[in-house]
Design an enzyme around this catalytic site. Structure first.
Site, mmCIF file in Angstrom:
data_model
loop_
_atom_site.group_PDB
_atom_site.id
_atom_site.type_symbol
_atom_site.label_atom_id
_atom_site.label_comp_id
_atom_site.label_asym_id
_atom_site.label_seq_id
_atom_site.Cartn_x
_atom_site.Cartn_y
_atom_site.Cartn_z
ATOM 1 N N ALA A 150 -52.347 30.623 9.046
ATOM 2 C CA ALA A 150 -52.391 30.410 10.491
ATOM 3 C C ALA A 150 -53.355 29.248 10.743
ATOM 4 O O ALA A 150 -54.276 29.011 9.948
ATOM 5 C CB ALA A 150 -52.865 31.677 11.179
ATOM 6 N N GLY A 200 -51.366 33.396 6.449
ATOM 7 C CA GLY A 200 -50.072 33.441 7.127
ATOM 8 C C GLY A 200 -48.943 32.844 6.298
ATOM 9 O O GLY A 200 -47.777 33.196 6.497
ATOM 10 N N GLU A 202 -47.934 35.555 4.000
ATOM 11 C CA GLU A 202 -47.258 36.554 4.837
ATOM 12 C C GLU A 202 -45.844 36.083 5.207
ATOM 13 O O GLU A 202 -44.909 36.883 5.248
ATOM 14 C CB GLU A 202 -48.101 36.817 6.100
ATOM 15 C CG GLU A 202 -49.419 37.510 5.773
ATOM 16 C CD GLU A 202 -50.406 37.490 6.947
ATOM 17 O OE1 GLU A 202 -50.769 36.394 7.408
ATOM 18 O OE2 GLU A 202 -50.799 38.570 7.407
ATOM 19 N N GLU A 240 -58.122 35.567 4.428
ATOM 20 C CA GLU A 240 -58.620 35.831 5.785
ATOM 21 C C GLU A 240 -60.056 36.353 5.792
ATOM 22 O O GLU A 240 -60.850 35.996 6.665
ATOM 23 C CB GLU A 240 -57.701 36.835 6.505
ATOM 24 C CG GLU A 240 -56.373 36.256 6.956
ATOM 25 C CD GLU A 240 -55.269 36.367 5.908
ATOM 26 O OE1 GLU A 240 -55.584 36.596 4.719
ATOM 27 O OE2 GLU A 240 -54.104 36.210 6.278
HETATM 28 N N1 CAA Z 1 -55.520 25.756 9.544
HETATM 29 C C1 CAA Z 1 -55.777 24.552 10.055
HETATM 30 N N2 CAA Z 1 -55.933 23.445 9.315
HETATM 31 C C2 CAA Z 1 -55.794 23.584 7.985
HETATM 32 C C3 CAA Z 1 -55.542 24.823 7.371
HETATM 33 C C4 CAA Z 1 -55.365 25.948 8.220
HETATM 34 N N3 CAA Z 1 -55.065 27.166 7.742
HETATM 35 N N4 CAA Z 1 -55.488 24.642 6.029
HETATM 36 C C5 CAA Z 1 -55.718 23.343 5.812
HETATM 37 N N5 CAA Z 1 -55.903 22.692 6.990
HETATM 38 C C6 CAA Z 1 -56.186 21.269 7.204
HETATM 39 C C7 CAA Z 1 -57.622 20.936 6.819
HETATM 40 O O1 CAA Z 1 -58.500 21.267 7.872
HETATM 41 C C8 CAA Z 1 -57.504 19.448 6.567
HETATM 42 O O2 CAA Z 1 -57.488 18.787 7.808
HETATM 43 P P1 CAA Z 1 -58.281 17.367 7.993
HETATM 44 O O3 CAA Z 1 -57.594 16.439 7.029
HETATM 45 O O4 CAA Z 1 -58.039 17.036 9.424
HETATM 46 O O5 CAA Z 1 -59.705 17.640 7.628
HETATM 47 C C9 CAA Z 1 -56.119 19.302 5.944
HETATM 48 O O6 CAA Z 1 -55.394 20.486 6.312
HETATM 49 C C10 CAA Z 1 -56.147 19.243 4.438
HETATM 50 O O7 CAA Z 1 -56.886 20.349 3.959
HETATM 51 P P2 CAA Z 1 -58.132 20.236 2.960
HETATM 52 O O8 CAA Z 1 -58.811 18.913 3.130
HETATM 53 O O9 CAA Z 1 -58.947 21.468 3.118
HETATM 54 O O10 CAA Z 1 -57.334 20.242 1.565
HETATM 55 P P3 CAA Z 1 -57.890 20.756 0.158
HETATM 56 O O11 CAA Z 1 -56.880 20.320 -0.843
HETATM 57 O O12 CAA Z 1 -59.310 20.371 -0.055
HETATM 58 O O13 CAA Z 1 -57.853 22.358 0.277
HETATM 59 C C11 CAA Z 1 -56.893 24.493 0.870
HETATM 60 C C12 CAA Z 1 -56.632 23.028 0.448
HETATM 61 C C13 CAA Z 1 -57.527 25.258 -0.294
HETATM 62 C C14 CAA Z 1 -55.528 25.110 1.188
HETATM 63 C C15 CAA Z 1 -57.819 24.530 2.106
HETATM 64 O O14 CAA Z 1 -57.297 23.645 3.079
HETATM 65 C C16 CAA Z 1 -57.953 25.877 2.731
HETATM 66 O O15 CAA Z 1 -58.689 26.719 2.213
HETATM 67 N N6 CAA Z 1 -57.254 26.104 3.885
HETATM 68 C C17 CAA Z 1 -57.403 27.302 4.650
HETATM 69 C C18 CAA Z 1 -56.672 28.459 3.993
HETATM 70 C C19 CAA Z 1 -56.879 29.716 4.816
HETATM 71 O O16 CAA Z 1 -57.987 30.193 4.996
HETATM 72 N N7 CAA Z 1 -55.744 30.316 5.292
HETATM 73 C C20 CAA Z 1 -55.789 31.533 6.057
HETATM 74 C C21 CAA Z 1 -55.843 31.227 7.523
HETATM 75 S S1 CAA Z 1 -56.143 32.654 8.488
HETATM 76 C C22 CAA Z 1 -54.651 33.407 8.647
HETATM 77 O O17 CAA Z 1 -53.641 32.992 8.098
HETATM 78 C C23 CAA Z 1 -54.677 34.614 9.532
HETATM 79 C C24 CAA Z 1 -53.434 35.382 9.650
HETATM 80 O O18 CAA Z 1 -53.043 36.132 8.776
HETATM 81 C C25 CAA Z 1 -52.722 35.372 10.901
#
Ligand code: CAA
Length: 261
Positions: free
Chosen positions: A66, A111, A114, A134
């Site tokens: 998400a 997400g 999921e 999460e």
């Molecule tokens: N939401 C919003 N933006 C996201 C994102 C997310 N879930 N995942 C990645 N991005 C964005 C980053 O912020 C970044 O944006 P900028 O270039 O503007 O800074 C861009 O995508 C590239 O990401 P990274 O620079 O972080 O890339 P990386 O290769 O270093 O890392 C990653 C990749 C490990 C996937 C890392 O991006 C990450 O940990 N992302 C978040 C994963 C996460 O926590 N997902 C769960 C979300 S909560 C959820 O899903 C709740 C639910 O069940 C409803």
């Protein structure tokens, strides 16, 4: 169908839906979830589509979860509505009459995991990564990760992923039954997804649809009711031309030509 955050393509009886926000690793905001809901509502009514492939744009991600930027300032009431929006869209995928194959080409986190779990079949590239991170953000899953993941991989393995937030690679996802098959490259993955979708599209479509329904309904019932449901649909399908054609073709030693009637 015109969308901002997803791409829609149709090749004969195969539709492909691609989440298309590669700069945000295809993260799901409310607009994207609404578009997903809409495209799967339209697909449900499209009898010319026999199978759907769901994938992510770009080389890095299927869906990285998400959208955290979108979620961070939500109130409790707004966050509940956001979870319900995602759950409703994913339920449409799970209950789509046609099978949905997830082609997981990179990160499938939160997400994203999921979303993949709501599909019928999960194929992955070797570079795919899975997890429910999460808890690292101080929240539980909101798009049914606490419900579908245990049903797919068992309660113990699901809880380990859900409590630790650990990421696992495609080989481990295969080992625990989260994905059906793993392919060396993204190209091989997409080819395999198309090949499988075409194979399914070549079968009797009524049979495929009632089979999906029987598995899905049966998973929510005790096995005696599930078997009763199966016997009902088995009987009903004997009123179709496809049943006559399929069995006649076998006995005449030729390939069946199903019409979905
Ligand atoms: N939401 C919003 N933006 C996201 C994102 C997310 N879930 N995942 C990645 N991005 C964005 C980053 O912020 C970044 O944006 P900028 O270039 O503007 O800074 C861009 O995508 C590239 O990401 P990274 O620079 O972080 O890339 P990386 O290769 O270093 O890392 C990653 C990749 C490990 C996937 C890392 O991006 C990450 O940990 N992302 C978040 C994963 C996460 O926590 N997902 C769960 C979300 S909560 C959820 O899903 C709740 C639910 O069940 C409803």
């Amino acid at each position: 169908m015109a969308f901002e955050n997803i791409l829609f393509e149709k090749d004969g009886s195969i539709a492909t839906v691609t989440i298309n926000r590669p700069k945000a690793l295809n993260a799901l905001n409310a607009d994207t979830l609404k578009e997903l809901d809409q495209v799967f509502t339209e697909l449900a009514a499209d009898d010319t589509v026999s199978a759907v492939i769901l994938t992510g744009a770009g080389e890095k991600a299927f869906v990285a979860g998400a959208d955290i930027s979108f979620m961070k300032d939500l109130t409790a009431v707004e966050a509940r509505a956001f979870a319900q929006l995602g759950q409703a869209a994913f339920n449409k995928i799970e209950n789509l009459p046609q099978p949905v194959i997830a082609a997981i080409n990179g990160f499938a986190l939160g997400g994203g995991c999921e979303l993949a779990s709501a599909c019928d079949i999960r194929l992955a590239s070797e570079s795919a990564k899975f997890g429910q991170p999460e808890v690292n953000l101080g929240v539980p899953p909101g798009f049914a990760g606490t419900q579908r993941l245990p049903r797919l991989v068992g309660k113990g393995r699901a809880k380990e992923l859900l409590y630790t937030g650990d990421m696992i690679d495609a080989a481990e996802a295969y080992r625990i039954g989260l994905v059906n098959k793993v392919f060396a490259t993204a190209e091989e993955l997409q080819e395999a997804a198309k090949k499988m979708a075409k194979k399914i599209a070549g079968k009797g479509q009524i049979a495929v649809r009632v089979t999906k329904s029987a598995v899905n309904q049966g998973m929510e019932m005790d096995s005696a009711r599930g078997m009763a449901y199966e016997a009902e649909v088995f009987g009903l399908v004997f009123s179709t031309e496809d049943q006559k054609e399929g069995m006649a073709a076998f006995l005449e030693k030729r390939k069946a030509e199903f019409k979905g009637k």
